[in-house]
Design an enzyme around this catalytic site. Sequence first.
Site, PDB file in Angstrom:
ATOM      1  N   GLU A 222      11.136 -31.168-108.181  1.00 39.02           N
ATOM      2  CA  GLU A 222       9.682 -31.026-108.272  1.00 39.02           C
ATOM      3  C   GLU A 222       9.098 -32.383-108.650  1.00 39.02           C
ATOM      4  OE1 GLU A 222       8.364 -27.694-110.682  1.00 39.02           O
ATOM      5  OE2 GLU A 222       9.857 -26.427-109.713  1.00 39.02           O
TER       6      GLU A 222
ATOM      7  N   TYR B 207      18.107 -40.391-120.303  1.00 45.33           N
ATOM      8  CA  TYR B 207      16.968 -40.537-121.220  1.00 45.33           C
ATOM      9  C   TYR B 207      16.986 -39.417-122.260  1.00 45.33           C
ATOM     10  CZ  TYR B 207      14.984 -43.920-118.006  1.00 45.33           C
ATOM     11  OH  TYR B 207      14.775 -45.027-117.230  1.00 45.33           O
TER      12      TYR B 207
ATOM     13  N   GLY C 145      15.030 -37.163-125.149  1.00 46.09           N
ATOM     14  CA  GLY C 145      13.642 -36.711-125.139  1.00 46.09           C
ATOM     15  C   GLY C 145      13.433 -35.428-125.908  1.00 46.09           C
TER      16      GLY C 145
ATOM     17  N   ASN D  93      23.257 -29.015-111.078  1.00 40.14           N
ATOM     18  CA  ASN D  93      22.263 -28.865-112.145  1.00 40.14           C
ATOM     19  C   ASN D  93      22.913 -28.874-113.529  1.00 40.14           C
ATOM     20  OD1 ASN D  93      20.075 -28.945-110.541  1.00 40.14           O
ATOM     21  ND2 ASN D  93      19.545 -26.783-110.692  1.00 40.14           N
TER      22      ASN D  93
ATOM     23  N   LEU E  58      15.989 -30.377-103.887  1.00 39.49           N
ATOM     24  CA  LEU E  58      14.754 -31.130-104.109  1.00 39.49           C
ATOM     25  C   LEU E  58      14.344 -31.110-105.574  1.00 39.49           C
ATOM     26  CD1 LEU E  58      12.252 -28.980-104.639  1.00 39.49           C
ATOM     27  CD2 LEU E  58      12.327 -28.756-102.172  1.00 39.49           C
TER      28      LEU E  58
ATOM     29  N   VAL F  49      10.101 -24.393-103.279  1.00 42.24           N
ATOM     30  CA  VAL F  49      11.154 -24.651-102.298  1.00 42.24           C
ATOM     31  C   VAL F  49      10.733 -24.214-100.896  1.00 42.24           C
ATOM     32  CG1 VAL F  49      13.501 -23.990-101.610  1.00 42.24           C
ATOM     33  CG2 VAL F  49      13.016 -24.623-103.971  1.00 42.24           C
TER      34      VAL F  49
ATOM     35  N   CYS G 166      14.573 -24.692-113.321  1.00 44.98           N
ATOM     36  CA  CYS G 166      15.953 -24.748-112.815  1.00 44.98           C
ATOM     37  C   CYS G 166      17.020 -24.971-113.884  1.00 44.98           C
ATOM     38  CB  CYS G 166      16.050 -25.811-111.738  1.00 44.98           C
ATOM     39  SG  CYS G 166      15.129 -25.338-110.268  1.00 44.98           S
TER      40      CYS G 166
ATOM     41  N   LYS H  81       7.680 -31.909-116.659  1.00 41.26           N
ATOM     42  CA  LYS H  81       7.967 -33.310-116.353  1.00 41.26           C
ATOM     43  C   LYS H  81       6.773 -33.867-115.585  1.00 41.26           C
ATOM     44  CE  LYS H  81      10.474 -32.705-112.004  1.00 41.26           C
ATOM     45  NZ  LYS H  81      11.661 -33.037-111.256  1.00 41.26           N
TER      46      LYS H  81
HETATM   47  P1  NAD Z   1       8.736 -19.832-106.857  1.00 40.80           P
HETATM   48  O1  NAD Z   1       8.726 -18.835-107.943  1.00 40.80           O
HETATM   49  O2  NAD Z   1       7.860 -21.038-106.919  1.00 40.80           O
HETATM   50  O3  NAD Z   1       8.418 -19.100-105.469  1.00 40.80           O
HETATM   51  C1  NAD Z   1       9.014 -17.921-105.040  1.00 40.80           C
HETATM   52  C2  NAD Z   1       8.090 -17.259-104.033  1.00 40.80           C
HETATM   53  O4  NAD Z   1       8.780 -16.147-103.438  1.00 40.80           O
HETATM   54  C3  NAD Z   1       6.818 -16.692-104.660  1.00 40.80           C
HETATM   55  O5  NAD Z   1       5.693 -17.186-103.962  1.00 40.80           O
HETATM   56  C4  NAD Z   1       6.960 -15.165-104.451  1.00 40.80           C
HETATM   57  O6  NAD Z   1       5.725 -14.516-104.261  1.00 40.80           O
HETATM   58  C5  NAD Z   1       7.824 -15.129-103.210  1.00 40.80           C
HETATM   59  N1  NAD Z   1       8.516 -13.853-102.975  1.00 40.80           N
HETATM   60  C6  NAD Z   1       9.127 -13.040-103.862  1.00 40.80           C
HETATM   61  N2  NAD Z   1       9.637 -11.968-103.242  1.00 40.80           N
HETATM   62  C7  NAD Z   1       9.361 -12.107-101.919  1.00 40.80           C
HETATM   63  C8  NAD Z   1       9.629 -11.327-100.764  1.00 40.80           C
HETATM   64  N3  NAD Z   1      10.299 -10.169-100.838  1.00 40.80           N
HETATM   65  N4  NAD Z   1       9.205 -11.768 -99.577  1.00 40.80           N
HETATM   66  C9  NAD Z   1       8.509 -12.936 -99.476  1.00 40.80           C
HETATM   67  N5  NAD Z   1       8.227 -13.729-100.541  1.00 40.80           N
HETATM   68  C10 NAD Z   1       8.648 -13.305-101.747  1.00 40.80           C
HETATM   69  O7  NAD Z   1      10.265 -20.275-106.698  1.00 40.80           O
HETATM   70  P2  NAD Z   1      10.847 -21.730-106.370  1.00 40.80           P
HETATM   71  O8  NAD Z   1      10.659 -22.635-107.518  1.00 40.80           O
HETATM   72  O9  NAD Z   1      10.398 -22.133-105.012  1.00 40.80           O
HETATM   73  O10 NAD Z   1      12.406 -21.389-106.310  1.00 40.80           O
HETATM   74  C11 NAD Z   1      12.975 -20.592-105.287  1.00 40.80           C
HETATM   75  C12 NAD Z   1      14.477 -20.685-105.402  1.00 40.80           C
HETATM   76  O11 NAD Z   1      14.910 -22.032-105.163  1.00 40.80           O
HETATM   77  C13 NAD Z   1      15.036 -20.302-106.763  1.00 40.80           C
HETATM   78  O12 NAD Z   1      16.293 -19.688-106.589  1.00 40.80           O
HETATM   79  C14 NAD Z   1      15.217 -21.647-107.440  1.00 40.80           C
HETATM   80  O13 NAD Z   1      16.230 -21.614-108.420  1.00 40.80           O
HETATM   81  C15 NAD Z   1      15.635 -22.509-106.287  1.00 40.80           C
HETATM   82  N6  NAD Z   1      15.335 -23.938-106.445  1.00 40.80           N
HETATM   83  C16 NAD Z   1      14.162 -24.326-107.021  1.00 40.80           C
HETATM   84  C17 NAD Z   1      13.888 -25.687-107.129  1.00 40.80           C
HETATM   85  C18 NAD Z   1      12.619 -26.152-107.792  1.00 40.80           C
HETATM   86  O14 NAD Z   1      12.536 -27.329-108.115  1.00 40.80           O
HETATM   87  N7  NAD Z   1      11.626 -25.301-108.000  1.00 40.80           N
HETATM   88  C19 NAD Z   1      14.790 -26.634-106.652  1.00 40.80           C
HETATM   89  C20 NAD Z   1      15.951 -26.195-106.035  1.00 40.80           C
HETATM   90  C21 NAD Z   1      16.218 -24.842-105.941  1.00 40.80           C
END
Ligand code: NAD
Length: 447
Positions: free
Chosen positions: A158, A257, A259, A214, A156, A11, A266, A331
Amino acid sequence: MRVAIFGTGYVGLVTGTCLADVGHQVVCVDIDQAKVDGLNRGVIPIYEPGLEPMVKANHAASRLTFTSDAAAAITHGQVIFIAVGTPPDEDGSADLQYVLAVARTIGTHMRVPTVVVNKSTVPVGTADKVRAAIAEALAARGEEIAFDVVSNPEFLKEGDAVADCMRPDRIVVGASNPDSVALMRRLYAPFNRNHDRVVEMDVRSAELTKYAANAMLATKISFMNEIANIAEKVGADIEQVRQGIGSDPRIGWHFIYPGAGYGGSCFPKDVQALARTAQQHGHEPRLLNAVEAVNDAQKGHLYQLIQRHYDRGEDEGVRGKTFAVWGLAFKPNTDDMREASSRRLLAQLWEGGARVRAYDPEATEEARRIFGEREDLVFCDNAYEALDGADALVVVTEWKQFRSPDFVRLREALADAVVFDGRNLYDPQEIEAAGVAYYGIGRGRSL
Ligand code: NAD
């Protein structure tokens, strides 16, 4: 505008890159120094279509920088995003430790009035906790600086994250202060030219909106898996049923779908976290509990089909068999294997005494990290190589390149000439005509 983003995961990195691409000055902060160093050298830590060239171009143009220096980033940002992980706690509720750690850091280093935007998926009431954590850190310094906390959940997907970010369906802004809403509108104006996509609401509703979205999508998947299991028992074909219901515009074609179960970072955690929130507020979330239970069972369904096929009595089962597995990511178009159905399948195959030859176009490195070196797992360089010496094929992730294999080649390569298709990619008649035994999901094959 000057933007700071905490967290360079799926994100944070995508959001920061897209904001930089439209001209904002973005500083991305992460506590993972190796990730920051890599990004500064042009190493993108995740696979996301279209992301790498955008990161490189905006980095080269100095609109996008990466640092582990939180204080410098906070000084830079008029707007500070929190986009760190919110993994499930032991009881399934969202673990807010990373979000609140960032809030404390912001309170410790903030010098001027700032808008803090929470983009992580967080339970209702988290904005209040973030506000309190910032206020506490400010008070500890004896400072009183105005700030606001806005909820701006991320939608968004992935695998499609850059496109979703550049052309969002909606931009939810949960805020009570009109100045904060105006600032968010200015920030997102470049993505909002064709028609107004900003949906303004109060903070709590914005927080709940993300979980509701979600949970609804997860419900559609579990619903279809339930119907698929019924189809299997009664001798119907879920793919024909899907065509029959999708044509009703009230139902629609998307997300129906069946599966091998949903995975990813998420849906599983968000459905659980919403259920825990409901329980904490005295509401028993019967539907959400069922969505989760159906999905959990579905992740074991492929293996049940395999067991049924290899029911050789006397505990023999799959022992000594070798399975080609196509797809490891949760996926297509991602390398993410968090909660992926493949993980359950591989564990079950290994427990049954089988060996695995796996191929995934992007997730091999991640799979190596997760599983390490083991003698019952071989990673292959392409889909057909995975078939060499295999008895059967299991399709777990619907990557495009798996959609039209040469069925005759499958029959010749697989000792038992059998395919277990966890994503219903193939036409049963066509594959069977080539002499391959076929099992799909919900295709009336278990009668
Ligand atoms: P991720 O695990 O890929 O990334 C999180 C990042 O935060 C890591 O790089 C970690 O090192 C960093 N981090 C942790 N503590 C920190 C700090 N104190 N300071 C700076 N950086 C720090 O997570 P993600 O998949 O990007 O998801 C982030 C949030 O967004 C979650 O709440 C998730 O539920 C939500 N979200 C994710 C998606 C998705 O498709 N992945 C979509 C929508 C919402």
